[in-house]
Design a protein around this motif. Sequence first.
Motif, short mmCIF file in Angstrom:
data_model
loop_
_atom_site.label_atom_id
_atom_site.label_comp_id
_atom_site.label_asym_id
_atom_site.label_seq_id
_atom_site.Cartn_x
_atom_site.Cartn_y
_atom_site.Cartn_z
N TYR A 187 0.91 -1.40 -0.01
CA TYR A 187 0.09 -0.05 -0.17
C TYR A 187 0.88 1.21 0.12
CZ TYR A 187 -4.12 -2.90 0.63
OH TYR A 187 -5.06 -3.77 0.47
N HIS A 219 -4.41 -7.49 -1.27
CA HIS A 219 -4.40 -6.15 -2.37
C HIS A 219 -4.80 -6.24 -3.68
CE1 HIS A 219 -2.30 -1.99 -2.57
NE2 HIS A 219 -3.35 -1.94 -2.93
N GLU A 220 -4.82 -7.55 -4.10
CA GLU A 220 -5.21 -7.73 -5.53
C GLU A 220 -5.83 -9.14 -5.54
OE1 GLU A 220 -1.98 -6.83 -8.23
OE2 GLU A 220 -1.44 -8.87 -8.09
N ASN A 235 -10.79 -1.63 1.42
CA ASN A 235 -10.49 -0.51 2.09
C ASN A 235 -11.53 -0.10 2.91
OD1 ASN A 235 -7.86 -0.28 0.38
ND2 ASN A 235 -9.12 0.14 -1.31
N ARG A 367 -7.49 2.94 3.22
CA ARG A 367 -6.47 1.83 3.04
C ARG A 367 -5.99 1.11 4.30
NH1 ARG A 367 -0.77 5.50 4.07
NH2 ARG A 367 -1.59 6.29 5.73
N ALA B 173 -10.15 3.01 -3.44
CA ALA B 173 -8.64 3.06 -3.37
C ALA B 173 -7.97 4.31 -2.76
CB ALA B 173 -7.85 2.58 -4.52
N TYR B 174 -6.94 3.84 -2.20
CA TYR B 174 -6.39 5.17 -1.37
C TYR B 174 -5.48 5.96 -2.43
CZ TYR B 174 -3.84 7.46 2.48
OH TYR B 174 -3.34 8.32 3.14
#
Lengths: 569, 190
Positions: A187, A219-220, A235, A367, B173-174
């Motif tokens: 991130y 994250h993916e 998130n 995040r 998303a960030y």
Amino acid sequence: MANLNIRNKQERTYEAIVIGSGISGSWAAKELCDLGVKTLMLERGRNVEHNKDYPTTNMLPYEFEHRGQITQAEKEANPIVSKCYAFREDAKHFFVKDAEHPYVQEKPFDWIRGYQVGGKSLLWARQVQRWSDFDFEGPARDGFAVDWPIRYKDIASWYSHVEKFAGVSGNKDGLPNLPDGEFLPGYDLNIVEKHFQEQLKKAYGNDRHLISSRCAHIHEPRPEFTAQGRAFCQNRNLCQRGCPFGGYFSSNSSTIPWALKTGNLTLRPDAVVHSIIYDEEAGKATGVRIIDANTKEMEEFYAPVIFLNAAALNSNLILMNSTSNRFPNGLGNDNGLLGKYVAFHNYRAQVSGQYEGHLEYTTSGGRPTSAYFPRFRNVYKQETDFLRGYAAGFSASRGVRPNTEGIGMDLKNSLLNPDQYGPWYVGSHMMGETIPKESNYVALDPNLQDPYGMPQLKISVDYDDNDEKMIKDYQEQMSEMFEKAGFTNIRVNDDHRQPGLDIHEMGGVRMGKDPKTSLLNANHQLHAVPNVYVTDGASMTSTSTQNPSLTYMAFAARAAHHAVAESKK
Amino acid sequence: MNRRIALRHLALISGGLAFIPSCDFSSDDILTAYNNLKITQSQKQLLGDISNVIIPAGEIKGALDIEVPDFILVMVNDCLNSEQQTLFSTGLAAFPDFAKQSGGGNFANLNPKEKEAIILSGQNLEGDETEKGAENKAISYFLNTTKRLTIQGYMASEYIQSEVIPYSLIPGAYNGSVLISDIQKPRING
């Protein structure tokens, strides 16, 4: 309800029993089941099925009667668990209320617990940093506790094994004291965190680093997670409610459903473990005695291998309550050290400040992690007047607020159109290593019992001079780093929290090379009862500074494979 | 939410008991739904009036339209400690006289600007050791708490978060470096 005690012994016999369904127990069970072992997993709390039993997970803020707040009556009834940052209206059902499982605070200690299938894996902060040999070699180098019987090379491949399955996001930072792992994309740090990172490089060269904290979030999307029924992290930052996407690792979303799918796992919730049964003739443990949480009836289960993963202090409690002629002072406790050398992480101090730069920027979205300072004190050699050191969390944030002055239509329009950005706020908290000592211990109270008739645990754990010096050093060093980065309005704080609130209690059943000075060997077996494995926080010889759960997962997986290999000999 | 339903039920039950001679609807009954407080129906109306001055109706709904006073009382009843509850109740009870003395009349009959002025001056009252000082302290505590909870109850309401500024459970998303000048949000006119 049928009297379960008359059930045939064979029906209550498995190839392995795992006590506890939290992070470490579920990993032991998952590995055992993958290896074809018929496994019984005992959990003292109720069942929590992924998604089905996350009642608040999709609730909107206004659907909470108190908008997230804990009521005064709940606070007064629960002075201990109310101190926990995550004990809020949306997740309170996953915490143990004070009256449910009383204990004795010989010294002040906030024991935060989660009794349900999945344990605290639903509630954890999901930070997963590996240990290195700078950590494992700590006790030997600095002369405290006992030497760890293992080194990084023994655990590295198991870190990889659990990271790949759990899903860990992070960057390859190339730091010798915080080894890289099997990472999904990390991130991003925000613009002020990056600024801090650069300033540290300027001021301290290669000595101090700020990295994106490695976290157990997907994250993916990847097929291996889809195969577990997990999607990826959205998130939401509502993890403590249970994640409908399986975005972060919990036993409930990952290891337990996986183990169930093998057909080898029997999950038995509402089973409060009373003791491990020891057979004097056979010279080994033969099973586990439980108290049914609903009927209060005792029942026994049998297996040739027992994994004890009840969470650090409860694993101590169970061993101490497992007495026999051979082990009058608790199972495997020939040296009298069971329950001693308990340690934790020192979270007492924080440093905060503001930054007046980059004022044209803000952040958007969410995040699940922030920034992390690996330990920089005493890494390569002893350089301070205290032993060991601390890691630290760090984050910078900037939000837009409305002007809340006045009342009436002006106030209403301000609230609906927030436009006050203010400075960036920066904050850090320490995570200090504490030194395990014989005087920091847990024991069974000789008189008091809990509602199940089990002896209450007496906890006697405190800070020491080393911790006080470390707090001071953290405050000084972090303030200095903040100043060098141009942060202003720097405030240092010591919140004087009691041990326990870090929820990183460890030890009491420590690993070591020598049966005279430790309880467990290098494979997490009790020296004196090798068919009992303890692979949770109780096994920790020292604490180092990393959030410990990843290490427990790796320990549990490694020990499960060891147990299966032993059984085939 | 539940409490609102309970209140409605209470109203129904009271209606059903109308044949009991002692049941006097003209009296100002204490609302039993807020069991830690001794709040009467007329005090709740006053609270509603005050919250609606703090966030009035306009192009979009105001505090009273979306039952913010219910939220305030739930929070005071459930989330404040007994000392704070006493201060709140004392301040609420003392407010009508304070309003009369400073505005020259019954608060309910004043115009919005006069009401605003009284609330603003009451928020700034300072307490001291005297009996009057203690009352002033309670009035300012009551008003400031009411303002805080009005803002919270209004902004974290279903109405605002679904119809005015929709809340998303999934924030996206960030992005750690967003230029503020690139953020364009249509102005909402209250």
